[in-house]
Design a protein around this motif. Sequence first.
Motif, PDB file in Angstrom:
ATOM      1  N   HIS A  98      -6.156 -11.615   8.072  1.00 26.10           N
ATOM      2  CA  HIS A  98      -5.289 -12.722   7.656  1.00 26.10           C
ATOM      3  C   HIS A  98      -3.827 -12.299   7.751  1.00 26.10           C
ATOM      4  O   HIS A  98      -3.519 -11.105   7.740  1.00 26.10           O
ATOM      5  CB  HIS A  98      -5.558 -13.119   6.187  1.00 26.10           C
ATOM      6  N   LEU A  99      -2.944 -13.295   7.790  1.00 26.18           N
ATOM      7  CA  LEU A  99      -1.525 -13.047   7.561  1.00 26.18           C
ATOM      8  C   LEU A  99      -1.228 -13.411   6.113  1.00 26.18           C
ATOM      9  O   LEU A  99      -1.613 -14.487   5.649  1.00 26.18           O
ATOM     10  CB  LEU A  99      -0.653 -13.898   8.491  1.00 26.18           C
ATOM     11  N   HIS A 100      -0.538 -12.512   5.424  1.00 25.61           N
ATOM     12  CA  HIS A 100      -0.175 -12.749   4.031  1.00 25.61           C
ATOM     13  C   HIS A 100       1.321 -13.020   3.912  1.00 25.61           C
ATOM     14  O   HIS A 100       2.107 -12.682   4.803  1.00 25.61           O
ATOM     15  CB  HIS A 100      -0.606 -11.563   3.174  1.00 25.61           C
ATOM     16  N   GLY A 114       1.105 -10.107  -1.331  1.00 23.31           N
ATOM     17  CA  GLY A 114       0.875 -11.437  -1.881  1.00 23.31           C
ATOM     18  C   GLY A 114      -0.376 -12.098  -1.317  1.00 23.31           C
ATOM     19  O   GLY A 114      -1.233 -11.446  -0.717  1.00 23.31           O
ATOM     20  N   GLY A 115      -0.473 -13.404  -1.531  1.00 23.04           N
ATOM     21  CA  GLY A 115      -1.637 -14.153  -1.065  1.00 23.04           C
ATOM     22  C   GLY A 115      -1.511 -14.562   0.390  1.00 23.04           C
ATOM     23  O   GLY A 115      -0.559 -14.189   1.081  1.00 23.04           O
ATOM     24  N   HIS A 116      -2.475 -15.329   0.840  1.00 16.26           N
ATOM     25  CA  HIS A 116      -2.431 -15.816   2.215  1.00 16.26           C
ATOM     26  C   HIS A 116      -1.147 -16.597   2.474  1.00 16.26           C
ATOM     27  O   HIS A 116      -0.672 -17.340   1.612  1.00 16.26           O
ATOM     28  CB  HIS A 116      -3.611 -16.752   2.491  1.00 16.26           C
ATOM     29  N   TRP A 117      -0.610 -16.432   3.671  1.00 19.40           N
ATOM     30  CA  TRP A 117       0.532 -17.244   4.101  1.00 19.40           C
ATOM     31  C   TRP A 117       0.034 -18.675   4.271  1.00 19.40           C
ATOM     32  O   TRP A 117      -0.834 -18.954   5.088  1.00 19.40           O
ATOM     33  CB  TRP A 117       1.071 -16.681   5.408  1.00 19.40           C
ATOM     34  N   ASN A 118       0.583 -19.585   3.459  1.00 20.64           N
ATOM     35  CA  ASN A 118       0.052 -20.952   3.407  1.00 20.64           C
ATOM     36  C   ASN A 118       1.166 -21.945   3.052  1.00 20.64           C
ATOM     37  O   ASN A 118       1.147 -22.574   1.999  1.00 20.64           O
ATOM     38  CB  ASN A 118      -1.086 -21.020   2.368  1.00 20.64           C
ATOM     39  N   PRO A 119       2.165 -22.093   3.954  1.00 18.41           N
ATOM     40  CA  PRO A 119       3.308 -22.965   3.636  1.00 18.41           C
ATOM     41  C   PRO A 119       2.931 -24.434   3.456  1.00 18.41           C
ATOM     42  O   PRO A 119       3.656 -25.182   2.802  1.00 18.41           O
ATOM     43  CB  PRO A 119       4.241 -22.782   4.846  1.00 18.41           C
ATOM     44  N   THR A 120       1.817 -24.852   4.034  1.00 14.07           N
ATOM     45  CA  THR A 120       1.394 -26.257   3.931  1.00 14.07           C
ATOM     46  C   THR A 120       0.476 -26.509   2.748  1.00 14.07           C
ATOM     47  O   THR A 120       0.060 -27.644   2.508  1.00 14.07           O
ATOM     48  CB  THR A 120       0.673 -26.695   5.217  1.00 14.07           C
ATOM     49  N   GLU A 121       0.140 -25.446   2.011  1.00 16.64           N
ATOM     50  CA  GLU A 121      -0.695 -25.544   0.807  1.00 16.64           C
ATOM     51  C   GLU A 121      -2.040 -26.211   1.105  1.00 16.64           C
ATOM     52  O   GLU A 121      -2.544 -27.034   0.335  1.00 16.64           O
ATOM     53  CB  GLU A 121       0.048 -26.289  -0.309  1.00 16.64           C
ATOM     54  N   ASP A 122      -2.631 -25.817   2.223  1.00 20.11           N
ATOM     55  CA  ASP A 122      -3.971 -26.307   2.572  1.00 20.11           C
ATOM     56  C   ASP A 122      -5.033 -25.426   1.935  1.00 20.11           C
ATOM     57  O   ASP A 122      -4.753 -24.319   1.472  1.00 20.11           O
ATOM     58  CB  ASP A 122      -4.159 -26.305   4.096  1.00 20.11           C
ATOM     59  N   ALA A 123      -6.262 -25.901   1.961  1.00 17.51           N
ATOM     60  CA  ALA A 123      -7.389 -25.092   1.507  1.00 17.51           C
ATOM     61  C   ALA A 123      -7.684 -24.027   2.554  1.00 17.51           C
ATOM     62  O   ALA A 123      -7.375 -24.186   3.741  1.00 17.51           O
ATOM     63  CB  ALA A 123      -8.611 -25.981   1.293  1.00 17.51           C
ATOM     64  N   HIS A 124      -8.284 -22.929   2.119  1.00 14.16           N
ATOM     65  CA  HIS A 124      -8.690 -21.876   3.045  1.00 14.16           C
ATOM     66  C   HIS A 124      -9.858 -22.361   3.895  1.00 14.16           C
ATOM     67  O   HIS A 124     -10.698 -23.144   3.436  1.00 14.16           O
ATOM     68  CB  HIS A 124      -9.109 -20.622   2.263  1.00 14.16           C
ATOM     69  N   GLY A 125      -9.909 -21.898   5.142  1.00  8.31           N
ATOM     70  CA  GLY A 125     -11.012 -22.282   6.015  1.00  8.31           C
ATOM     71  C   GLY A 125     -10.950 -21.537   7.323  1.00  8.31           C
ATOM     72  O   GLY A 125     -10.230 -20.548   7.465  1.00  8.31           O
ATOM     73  N   ASP A 166       7.168 -19.600  11.378  1.00  3.49           N
ATOM     74  CA  ASP A 166       7.661 -18.276  11.778  1.00  3.49           C
ATOM     75  C   ASP A 166       6.842 -17.163  11.124  1.00  3.49           C
ATOM     76  O   ASP A 166       6.748 -17.074   9.898  1.00  3.49           O
ATOM     77  CB  ASP A 166       9.132 -18.162  11.377  1.00  3.49           C
ATOM     78  N   ILE A 167       6.265 -16.292  11.956  1.00  4.70           N
ATOM     79  CA  ILE A 167       5.405 -15.222  11.439  1.00  4.70           C
ATOM     80  C   ILE A 167       6.169 -13.956  11.051  1.00  4.70           C
ATOM     81  O   ILE A 167       5.582 -13.047  10.451  1.00  4.70           O
ATOM     82  CB  ILE A 167       4.319 -14.844  12.458  1.00  4.70           C
ATOM     83  N   LEU A 168       7.451 -13.874  11.396  1.00  2.70           N
ATOM     84  CA  LEU A 168       8.204 -12.657  11.069  1.00  2.70           C
ATOM     85  C   LEU A 168       8.249 -12.424   9.564  1.00  2.70           C
ATOM     86  O   LEU A 168       8.344 -13.364   8.775  1.00  2.70           O
ATOM     87  CB  LEU A 168       9.625 -12.744  11.613  1.00  2.70           C
ATOM     88  N   ASN A 169       8.168 -11.147   9.205  1.00  4.53           N
ATOM     89  CA  ASN A 169       8.215 -10.714   7.803  1.00  4.53           C
ATOM     90  C   ASN A 169       7.029 -11.215   6.991  1.00  4.53           C
ATOM     91  O   ASN A 169       7.111 -11.328   5.766  1.00  4.53           O
ATOM     92  CB  ASN A 169       9.539 -11.140   7.150  1.00  4.53           C
ATOM     93  N   LYS A 170       5.947 -11.493   7.683  1.00  2.39           N
ATOM     94  CA  LYS A 170       4.656 -11.701   7.020  1.00  2.39           C
ATOM     95  C   LYS A 170       3.871 -10.395   7.168  1.00  2.39           C
ATOM     96  O   LYS A 170       4.286  -9.494   7.908  1.00  2.39           O
ATOM     97  CB  LYS A 170       3.876 -12.864   7.645  1.00  2.39           C
ATOM     98  N   ALA A 171       2.754 -10.264   6.483  1.00  2.00           N
ATOM     99  CA  ALA A 171       1.952  -9.048   6.568  1.00  2.00           C
ATOM    100  C   ALA A 171       0.594  -9.335   7.199  1.00  2.00           C
ATOM    101  O   ALA A 171      -0.047 -10.345   6.894  1.00  2.00           O
ATOM    102  CB  ALA A 171       1.750  -8.451   5.175  1.00  2.00           C
ATOM    103  N   VAL A 172       0.187  -8.452   8.091  1.00  2.00           N
ATOM    104  CA  VAL A 172      -1.177  -8.495   8.633  1.00  2.00           C
ATOM    105  C   VAL A 172      -2.058  -7.691   7.687  1.00  2.00           C
ATOM    106  O   VAL A 172      -1.779  -6.525   7.410  1.00  2.00           O
ATOM    107  CB  VAL A 172      -1.227  -7.874  10.045  1.00  2.00           C
ATOM    108  N   ILE A 173      -3.100  -8.318   7.197  1.00  4.76           N
ATOM    109  CA  ILE A 173      -4.027  -7.651   6.273  1.00  4.76           C
ATOM    110  C   ILE A 173      -5.426  -7.649   6.877  1.00  4.76           C
ATOM    111  O   ILE A 173      -5.923  -8.678   7.347  1.00  4.76           O
ATOM    112  CB  ILE A 173      -4.078  -8.361   4.908  1.00  4.76           C
ATOM    113  N   ILE A 174      -6.057  -6.481   6.852  1.00  6.06           N
ATOM    114  CA  ILE A 174      -7.477  -6.370   7.208  1.00  6.06           C
ATOM    115  C   ILE A 174      -8.241  -6.097   5.927  1.00  6.06           C
ATOM    116  O   ILE A 174      -7.848  -5.258   5.113  1.00  6.06           O
ATOM    117  CB  ILE A 174      -7.721  -5.253   8.222  1.00  6.06           C
ATOM    118  N   HIS A 175      -9.332  -6.829   5.750  1.00  4.85           N
ATOM    119  CA  HIS A 175     -10.122  -6.727   4.520  1.00  4.85           C
ATOM    120  C   HIS A 175     -11.392  -5.899   4.729  1.00  4.85           C
ATOM    121  O   HIS A 175     -11.849  -5.701   5.855  1.00  4.85           O
ATOM    122  CB  HIS A 175     -10.508  -8.128   4.034  1.00  4.85           C
ATOM    123  N   ALA A 176     -11.965  -5.484   3.625  1.00  4.19           N
ATOM    124  CA  ALA A 176     -13.176  -4.659   3.659  1.00  4.19           C
ATOM    125  C   ALA A 176     -14.397  -5.443   4.125  1.00  4.19           C
ATOM    126  O   ALA A 176     -15.322  -4.882   4.720  1.00  4.19           O
ATOM    127  CB  ALA A 176     -13.432  -4.056   2.278  1.00  4.19           C
TER     128      ALA A 176
END
Length: 202
Positions: A98-100, A114-125, A166-176
């Motif tokens: 995910h991008l956080h 932080g949490g998922h990058w979600n500027p539109t405040e949509d549900a996860h999917g 814009d994806i700059l200054n977001k974080a790429v996260i890999i989960h377990a």
Amino acid sequence: MKTINYFLFIGAVSMAIACGPGTNDSGENATNRTEVKENQQETIQSETKMADKSANAVLSAANGSEVSGMATFTQTAEGKVKLVLSVNNLTPGTHAVHLHENGDCSAEDASSAGGHWNPTEDAHGKRGENDFHAGDIDNLTVGEDGIGSLVMVVDGWSIGDGQDSDILNKAVIIHADADDFTSQPSGAAGSRVACGVIQEKV
């Protein structure tokens, strides 16, 4: 002589009438052609500049893992962003990516991202199906050698334009664990095992 002068006079008048005052639009057409050419050049330059934009994120370990890797992002001429992700030393199996929202990997458990990058405040999917976060990507499959890779072309991302996309200054996260694409707010993907901040290439 008078006769000759008369015919010369008539000829001159005829030419004046034929040519008339008229309007010479050759200059206007030339101007229009120049403007069209300049607009085409500006469009080409703009598309080339957009396509030249790229960024990357160097992935480092989190939560005691030994994961390393790189994510590269390249803006295409069509306005999409191509993601190429490669990782090493990750446990075999399927892992959510995910991008956080925060470009901050300083915490040992990467919670600073932080949490998922979600500027539109949509549900996860799942991206492309129903609602999904701007930062929802996909699952990464890792082989027995601990190496995995993922390539995607993403519509709705941009690089360095300051917009909500814009994806700059977001974080790429890999989960377990894998993303189930259903559980809220993050797909029950488990702890964060790698983190990298997206920075524009200069």
